[in-house]
Design a protein around this motif. Structure first.
Motif, PDB file in Angstrom:
ATOM      1  N   UNK A 327       0.789  -1.293   0.200  1.00  0.00           N
ATOM      2  CA  UNK A 327      -0.036   0.098   0.010  1.00  0.00           C
ATOM      3  C   UNK A 327       0.510   1.374   0.213  1.00  0.00           C
ATOM      4  N   UNK A 328       2.222   1.401  -0.073  1.00  0.00           N
ATOM      5  CA  UNK A 328       2.996   2.289  -0.115  1.00  0.00           C
ATOM      6  C   UNK A 328       2.648   3.183  -1.160  1.00  0.00           C
ATOM      7  N   UNK A 329       2.395   2.693  -2.345  1.00  0.00           N
ATOM      8  CA  UNK A 329       2.158   3.732  -3.549  1.00  0.00           C
ATOM      9  C   UNK A 329       0.791   4.426  -3.324  1.00  0.00           C
ATOM     10  N   UNK A 330      -0.093   3.907  -2.592  1.00  0.00           N
ATOM     11  CA  UNK A 330      -1.558   4.363  -2.044  1.00  0.00           C
ATOM     12  C   UNK A 330      -1.323   5.609  -1.215  1.00  0.00           C
ATOM     13  N   UNK A 331      -0.415   5.251  -0.336  1.00  0.00           N
ATOM     14  CA  UNK A 331      -0.044   6.270   0.717  1.00  0.00           C
ATOM     15  C   UNK A 331       0.677   7.481   0.012  1.00  0.00           C
ATOM     16  N   UNK A 332       1.603   7.254  -1.067  1.00  0.00           N
ATOM     17  CA  UNK A 332       2.261   8.321  -1.584  1.00  0.00           C
ATOM     18  C   UNK A 332       1.173   9.136  -2.217  1.00  0.00           C
ATOM     19  N   UNK A 333       0.395   8.443  -3.014  1.00  0.00           N
ATOM     20  CA  UNK A 333      -0.599   9.325  -4.052  1.00  0.00           C
ATOM     21  C   UNK A 333      -1.484   9.940  -2.888  1.00  0.00           C
ATOM     22  N   UNK A 334      -1.799   9.401  -2.003  1.00  0.00           N
ATOM     23  CA  UNK A 334      -2.719  10.054  -1.063  1.00  0.00           C
ATOM     24  C   UNK A 334      -2.101  11.452  -0.365  1.00  0.00           C
ATOM     25  N   UNK A 335      -0.898  11.443  -0.024  1.00  0.00           N
ATOM     26  CA  UNK A 335      -0.153  12.622   0.309  1.00  0.00           C
ATOM     27  C   UNK A 335      -0.025  13.665  -0.942  1.00  0.00           C
TER      28      UNK A 335
END
Length: 351
Positions: A327-335
């Motif tokens: 889920x790291x890519x999702x967290x990055x895009x969320x930020x």
């Protein structure tokens, strides 16, 4: 599964729901008897070598797990035909396993009624978040969740927190009978420990009981964790949730070597147990073997079950467990975007 299929499944299992007084008494003898002998043998071995004591305490911990399965069956009123017998034996085995009978009976019944239901998490289960919930969480809450799901915390501190601290207190709103049972269990544990310390000294007591308590607690948490945490498990919200699917698809068949299967009281047949909690532990394997549809449940082994340690979040989009790394890519895009991103397969990066 169709309604006719569900009825046939329950019909096939029904003959195995009958408790046998003879089988239950024999199980108490071949479980609690060896536990007491191993405890005493571990104490005697202290005068020889702790390298003899330690293996004996580990084996004794296995018998504590088996004792817990007796306790567990009593909570389901499946160990004896008599409710009173279940309540008495359940309370006694609860003292031996550090678990208050009435309190755990309540939380575990809720677990069975809500297992794999995403709308009804939080009672009698392990803290589990969906990907979307995790991504939307504040940073400190995510860190807390990551700490909780860390194996060193869950299986290292978990046994101490759960069995030594959490179970000593009643839940909010507990009924009088449940509160009293917790008090009785606590007083009985203190009295038992005080008697043993008086008889053999606190150092010897800790050297024997310490490993037994910790190892049995670790094994108990592991068994509960692994049988509901496997890659393609089953979770749905209330409007789509099915009790039978939660049992057969959301609980695993933990295929263990025969000795470990015996010590764990056949609880590896967890899918059978969740389908029909009234089946005594000594009938679980028979029900599994006699019901072909149950044999299609997800099977895990000692080796493959270790993979569950990396499963941290439930991916609602793809219907499986994923890692924190995924889920790291999702967290990055969320930020970057300031808005939630749905979980999609192309965005995932597994370990």
């Amino acid at each position: 599964m169709s309604q006719s299929g569900i009825r046939e499944l329950k019909s096939n299992v029904a003959p195995y729901e009958q408790a046998s007084t003879k089988a239950s008494i024999w199980q108490m003898i071949n479980t609690i008897g060896p536990l007491l002998l191993l405890w005493y043998g571990a104490y005697l071995s202290l005068s020889v070598s702790y390298w003899i004591t330690l293996p004996l305490t580990i084996l004794a911990a296995g018998f504590v797990v088996r004792t817990f399965i007796i306790f567990h069956d009593c909570c389901h009123q499946s160990f004896f035909k008599s409710r009173k017998a279940n309540d008495i034996v359940g309370t006694i085995t609860g003292v031996l396993t550090h678990v208050p009978y009435a309190q755990w009976k309540h939380s575990h019944s809720v677990h069975h009624a809500t297992s794999s239901n995403l709308d009804k998490r939080g009672i009698g289960d392990i803290w589990m978040l969906t990907v979307d919930e995790y991504v939307k969480m504040p940073l400190l809450h995510r860190l807390g969740y990551r700490l909780y799901r860390n194996p060193l915390v869950m299986f290292g501190l978990g046994p101490i927190f759960v069995f030594l601290l959490q179970y000593r207190f009643n839940r909010r709103g507990a009924r009088r009978k449940e509160r009293i049972n917790t008090y009785i269990t606590n007083v009985s544990i203190v009295a038992l420990y005080a008697l043993l310390i008086w008889a053999i000294g606190w150092q010897s007591f800790l050297l024997v009981q310490g490993p037994i308590f910790f190892v049995s607690g670790l094994l108990g948490i592991w068994l509960f964790y692994v049988q509901h945490t496997f890659e393609e498990s089953y979770y749905e919200y209330e409007d789509e949730w099915s009790y039978v699917k939660a049992a057969v698809e959301g609980s695993s068949y933990y295929k263990l070597p025969k000795l470990l299967q015996w010590l764990s009281g056949n609880i590896g047949f967890h899918h059978v147990h969740h389908l029909s909690p009234r089946v005594p532990n000594y009938n679980l394997e028979k029900a599994h073997e006699a019901t072909p549809p149950l044999q299609k449940a997800t099977t895990i082994t000692l080796a493959t079950s270790l993979k569950s340690l990396k499963f941290k979040l439930w991916d609602e989009e793809n219907k499986n467990f994923v890692t924190f790394k995924a889920v790291k890519p999702l967290l990055r895009r969320e930020r970057e975007t300031g808005r939630s991103i749905s979980m999609k397969k192309p965005r995932l990066q597994e370990d």
